[in-house]
Design an enzyme around this catalytic site. Structure first.
Site, PDB file in Angstrom:
ATOM      1  CB  CYS A 210      -0.890   0.045   1.240  1.00 20.34           C
ATOM      2  SG  CYS A 210      -1.512  -1.560   1.781  1.00 20.34           S
TER       3      CYS A 210
ATOM      4  CD  GLU B  29      -3.936   6.549   1.056  1.00 21.39           C
ATOM      5  OE1 GLU B  29      -2.739   6.762   1.332  1.00 21.39           O
ATOM      6  OE2 GLU B  29      -4.412   5.400   0.942  1.00 21.39           O
TER       7      GLU B  29
END
Length: 255
Positions: free
Chosen positions: A115, A178
């Protein structure tokens, strides 16, 4: 090649010197990135992420520190572009990593294989067509975090499924906000995890996922928990026909 896929591994490479004991020593120092306890993680906070609006239009750049610092007054975190890679071996088992205690956001938590963020300062990671900037960033980070040789994974190997928009204020100082690109990759690869980023890895079978998660001795990252709850099992059940699940127009905003 990793041999034992069903037990946790505790191997890793140390990048450069052992910086984990580096601390900020001044009691009256200002609250900034120098307060981070780990040198490598501190340096990473200086990298520039891509700022976006709610529709994922690029609107500028800001340091990783600025993109993850929770505003004390509003509780907000700057919205930026990111990606989450879900890596499967040829047997269909999924790699889960335990984030290092050195990580700034959500340290010592379980999550998917990788990630991270495309960087504004790397020109080809700003490429938006067919998510190629994201794919290149994923190739770079899989090499850095898990030690996967770059010649074993090409940008075209990633299957870009969709995007999700989520926010979490973490520990109240460092959080996430995000537009997260979901990338799937199924391939047997060589692994040599970077211990500054990853403390453990494990491959899980589809039939074991619920029991395995219930037995983890640390929490899940918020994005992994969200994706696991809403979509992951369906996608996992269809690894060989993921095309029918592609949705590049929608940005999913799960409650």
């Amino acid at each position: 090649m990793l041999k034992n896929l069903n037990t946790f591994t505790r191997f890793g490479r140390q990048i450069g010197r052992n910086f984990s004991s580096v601390t900020a020593t001044s009691s009256n120092a200002k609250e900034d990135i120098t307060q981070v306890h780990d040198f490598l993680q501190e340096q990473a906070l200086k990298e520039n992420c891509i700022l976006v609006d709610n529709e994922d239009n690029a609107i500028g750049a800001a340091s990783k520190a600025d993109c993850h610092r929770v505003d004390k007054k509003t509780g907000a975190v700057k919205l930026h572009r990111a990606f989450s890679v879900f890596l499967f071996n040829e047997k269909g088992e999924m790699l889960v990593q335990r984030r290092s205690v050195h990580k700034i956001t959500f340290p010592d938590t379980y999550t998917n294989a990788c990630c991270s963020h495309p960087l504004f300062d790397i020109e080809n990671e700003r490429t938006e067509e067919n998510a190629y900037g994201i794919r290149r960033a994923a190739q770079r980070r899989l090499n850095y975090e898990l030690g996967i040789p770059t010649d074993q994974i090409e940008p075209d190997n990633f299957h870009f499924l969709t995007r999700i928009h989520y926010a979490n204020t973490g520990d109240g100082k460092w959080g996430e906000h995000e537009i997260d690109y979901i990338l799937f990759l199924q391939k047997d690869v060589d692994l040599q995890p970077n211990s500054n980023e990853v403390s453990d890895i494990k491959f899980l079978k589809r039939s074991e996922i619920d029991m395995a998660v219930s037995r983890f001795d640390a929490p899940l990252t918020p994005w992994f928990k969200l994706i696991l709850h809403h979509r992951l099992k369906t996608w996992w059940d269809n690894l060989h026909q993921l095309n029918k699940f592609e949705d590049h127009k929608t940005i999913h905003r799960f409650a």
